[in-house]
Design a protein around this motif. Structure first.
Motif, PDB file in Angstrom:
ATOM      1  N   LYS A  80       3.298   9.385   7.162  1.00 55.37           N
ATOM      2  CA  LYS A  80       4.660   9.043   7.548  1.00 55.37           C
ATOM      3  C   LYS A  80       4.833   8.930   9.057  1.00 55.37           C
ATOM      4  N   ALA A 110       1.151  -0.933   0.145  1.00 53.96           N
ATOM      5  CA  ALA A 110       1.984  -2.135   0.031  1.00 53.96           C
ATOM      6  C   ALA A 110       2.112  -2.823   1.387  1.00 53.96           C
ATOM      7  N   ALA A 111       2.250  -2.027   2.467  1.00 52.60           N
ATOM      8  CA  ALA A 111       2.321  -2.617   3.804  1.00 52.60           C
ATOM      9  C   ALA A 111       1.006  -3.316   4.154  1.00 52.60           C
ATOM     10  N   LEU A 130       8.439   4.480   6.319  1.00 48.78           N
ATOM     11  CA  LEU A 130       8.452   5.608   5.380  1.00 48.78           C
ATOM     12  C   LEU A 130       9.576   6.564   5.728  1.00 48.78           C
ATOM     13  N   GLN A 138       0.760  -6.540   2.241  1.00 51.66           N
ATOM     14  CA  GLN A 138       1.577  -7.591   2.847  1.00 51.66           C
ATOM     15  C   GLN A 138       0.881  -8.200   4.064  1.00 51.66           C
ATOM     16  N   ALA A 154       5.693   0.409   8.274  1.00 52.08           N
ATOM     17  CA  ALA A 154       5.765   0.866   6.884  1.00 52.08           C
ATOM     18  C   ALA A 154       7.144   1.362   6.526  1.00 52.08           C
ATOM     19  N   VAL A 189       3.438   3.079  -0.456  1.00 52.78           N
ATOM     20  CA  VAL A 189       4.110   2.320   0.591  1.00 52.78           C
ATOM     21  C   VAL A 189       3.111   1.848   1.639  1.00 52.78           C
ATOM     22  N   VAL A 203       3.788   8.264  -3.619  1.00 56.45           N
ATOM     23  CA  VAL A 203       4.694   7.185  -3.234  1.00 56.45           C
ATOM     24  C   VAL A 203       4.451   6.774  -1.789  1.00 56.45           C
ATOM     25  N   SER A 204       4.160   7.750  -0.921  1.00 61.85           N
ATOM     26  CA  SER A 204       3.856   7.419   0.469  1.00 61.85           C
ATOM     27  C   SER A 204       2.602   6.564   0.553  1.00 61.85           C
ATOM     28  N   VAL A 231      -2.308   0.311  -5.433  1.00 71.01           N
ATOM     29  CA  VAL A 231      -0.864   0.580  -5.582  1.00 71.01           C
ATOM     30  C   VAL A 231      -0.526   0.826  -7.041  1.00 71.01           C
TER      31      VAL A 231
END
Length: 439
Positions: A360, A236-237, A396, A240, A394, A233, A229-230, A257
């Motif tokens: 993170k 995904a960042a 996190l 974007q 991000a 993310v 999941v990290s 992703v």
């Protein structure tokens, strides 16, 4: 249900308040014996007054006072026996003597006192009986040997034994039986207290085991899901950021992703499947499955070679972090040995969680992953340099349990775990695990 010692003491305390008596029936018994003894001594006091020339009322009063002493037999048995010995020459207090000796032998009075008073009672009864019998048979004495030479001592001896031996023996038996019952009652109370303590400790251990199993399940879920999941993310960042500038890179990131999400769902589904299978096996018949049993099934299943991660997958793990934009290098020293499944799984999880923490907390930092195979042990180290702040957007989240979970895993296998900041401003996680035995 059985009453405990405290319950019995509380029940006994409700019947106290009658001086030295513990129960109402004890009061009734002693008062009745005292009345009968006083009446007996009063009647015998009439004869005693006639023999000694005293006024009859005085003899009756003396008998009443002497016989009523039996009322205090439970509190002062020695006094009762002494009074009975003192009234032996007056030939009164037959009941008082018997009951007094019985009470004295059954009480907690030292045995030497009981022996002395019993001997005094025996001697007094023998002397009085001997004198009375000799006076009775003196008129039959002739020139030769008479009945007083053998009859009087023998009958006096039997009379003295009859007045002392039955009462003393009965008292000794009842006293020993009472002490035995008290000892058994105390032992039963002690066993009840011990059982209560054992039950409390068992409940504490069960609660501790449930807590441990919940922690293990949470750690497994965290390790399975948090890393992917990290990465999702992070991708995904990045997606974007490059969606409009570089559509092709955005498509690759979107695909990554999706892959990460499918992998996370697959691993999560496998973990939940293990829990469900463990619950269905243990809960046959509709019973509720203890959480500890479910946790044991999950932990064992997670450590199985076919389901758990292996050290050989560390390279793929590092590659995933590289695809997420992390500058990470992997170095391996020595040849991999035949490690136990739980050792390989723990080593993989340590590297995985350390890389997750870099994503993170130190996005963009250069990272080094080192594995060293040292014969009967395996060492791993994940070190990152200072963060450049590129991944701050991000967002996190962090639960603060990653390092705790790693430490618990490593220490649980008898390994060594060290973590902390480096002098260069980065962070280092190091662990050494015993190899164990495969299979």
């Amino acid at each position: 249900m059985t009453a405990t010692g405290a319950d019995r003491e509380a029940a006994g305390s409700t019947t106290r308040g009658y001086w030295w008596w513990e129960r109402r029936r004890g009061v009734a018994l002693d008062v009745g014996l005292a009345l009968v003894s006083a009446l007996e001594c009063a009647l015998e006091g009439i004869e005693f007054a006639g023999d000694t020339g005293l006024p009859v009322p005085l003899g009756v009063v003396f008998g009443l006072l002497a016989g009523s002493v039996l009322l205090v037999r439970r509190r002062w048995p020695i006094v009762v026996v002494l009074v009975s010995i003192a009234t032996t020459p007056a030939e009164m207090g037959f009941l008082m003597g018997l009951v007094g000796l019985y009470t004295l032998a059954a009480s907690e009075v030292p045995r030497r006192i009981t022996v002395v008073l019993t001997g005094m009672t025996f001697v007094g009864a023998f002397i009085v009986g001997y004198v009375r019998l000799r006076q009775s048979v003196s008129g039959y004495a002739g020139a030769g040997p008479g009945p007083e030479d053998w009859y009087v001592p023998l009958v006096s001896l039997f009379m003295a034994l009859g007045l002392t031996a039955p009462a003393v023996l009965s008292g000794l038996y009842i006293g020993a039986r009472r002490r035995l019952m008290e000892s058994l009652r105390e032992r039963a109370d002690s066993l009840e207290r011990e059982l209560s303590l054992l039950a409390d400790r068992a409940e504490e251990r069960a609660e501790w085991a449930r807590t441990e199993e919940r922690t293990r399940i949470a750690r497994e879920m965290h390790d399975v899901v948090a890393h992917r999941v990290s990465l999702m993310v992070v991708h995904a960042a990045a997606l974007q950021a490059v969606a409009r500038k570089d559509p092709e890179k955005a498509v690759r990131n979107a695909a990554l992703v999706g892959d990460m999400g499918r992998q996370a769902l697959t691993e999560l589904r496998e973990m939940l499947g293990v829990l469900r299978s463990g619950a269905s096996v243990g809960g046959a018949g509709g019973g509720r499955v203890p959480l500890a049993q479910v946790g044991r099934v999950a932990a064992v299943a997670a450590a199985a070679p076919e389901d758990g991660p292996r050290l050989s997958e560390v390279e793929a793990l590092v590659a995933q972090s590289r695809e997420a934009g992390m500058a990470v290098e992997l170095s391996v020293e020595g040849e991999s040995g035949a490690y136990a499944p739980e050792v390989e799984q723990t080593a993989f999880r340590v590297v995985q969680e350390a890389l997750t923490n870099v994503h993170k907390h130190a996005a963009g930092a250069r990272t080094w992953v080192r594995l060293a195979h040292r014969g009967d042990e395996v060492a791993m180290q994940v070190e990152n340099g200072p963060a450049d702040g590129a991944g701050a957007a991000a967002g996190l989240p962090s639960g603060g349990n990653g390092l705790v979970g790693m430490r618990e895993r490593v220490l649980g296998l008898g390994g060594v775990f060290v973590s902390g900041p480096t002098d260069a401003g980065g962070f280092r996680v190091s662990a050494v695990l015993p190899g164990g035995s495969a299979g």
